[in-house]
Structures are given as C-alpha cells and as structure tokens.
Design an enzyme around this catalytic site. Sequence first.
Site: not given
Ligand code: THU
Length: 133
Positions: A89, A56, A58
Amino acid sequence: MISNYFDNLFAAAKAVRQNAHAPYSKFHVGAAFLTEDNSIIVGCNVENAAYPQSQCAEASAIGNLVSQGFNNIIEVVVIGSGDILASPCGGCRQRLREFASLDTPIHMCNINGHLKTLTLAELLPDSFGPENL
Ligand code: THU
C-alpha cells in the site's frame, strides 16, 4: 533482479503469513526482508476491531527489523491472499523508503509464487526520504 535469497524470503513470508491476525478482511499478508548481513526479518498484518488501528505486514516487519537492531532492507517479498499480486500500500511504500534503497527489489507474490518485481523507485517515484530533511 531475483536473487539467490528469493526462495528463502518467499518461504519465510509464506510461513509468517499463516500468523496474520486478519479476522475482519480475511486477507492474510506476509512480508520478508533481506538485510545487508543476509538475515531474514518477517512480519504479518495485525488487524484490530477498531479497524484503523490495523497494521500492515510490511509495518510489522519494519518494527521487527528495527527491534532486532537492523536498519537496512536490500530485498523484499510480499505475499497476499487471492490470485493477484500483493502490492504494498502507499503508506508501506513510504515506510520501506526509510530503510530500503531506491533500487531495492520488491517481489510481489501470491501463495503460489512470484508474480512481479519492481524497485522501490518504481513503486514510489520522486519520493521523500531521509536525505530530504
Ligand atoms: N495489507 C498489508 O498487510 N499490506 C499491504 O501493503 C496492503 C494491505 C493488509 C492490511 C489489512 O489487514 C489487509 O491487508 C486488507 O487490507
């Protein structure tokens, strides 16, 4: 709750979001953190063909934060894709818990601007943190 740094954090998150490696979900995310000394640290999501190995935005930003010698987060901007807000998430809420305070504001945005702000405590109530150990 929106500080004077919001515009700079928003611009930084929007810029780094362009670097997202998200060929599978096509969901690009950028995150920007403000540190105690007013530095801005950014990160984007980095996906992998072996999907569970994806990272992610973050988590990328936290890696950059620590790599650059910082250990505190006093304000967060997250920008996702689409119209609705980008909410960190569950795993990233816990990751933020390591370096942010319970009252750290987390600004959830889309590419057009701010949509909602909650504190870390609101996103992760009764959380487990370093002081629990
Ligand atoms: N994703 C993030 O980068 N941060 C979050 O807090 C939620 C999801 C990304 C992970 C993945 O690459 C894409 O968003 C779809 O889930």
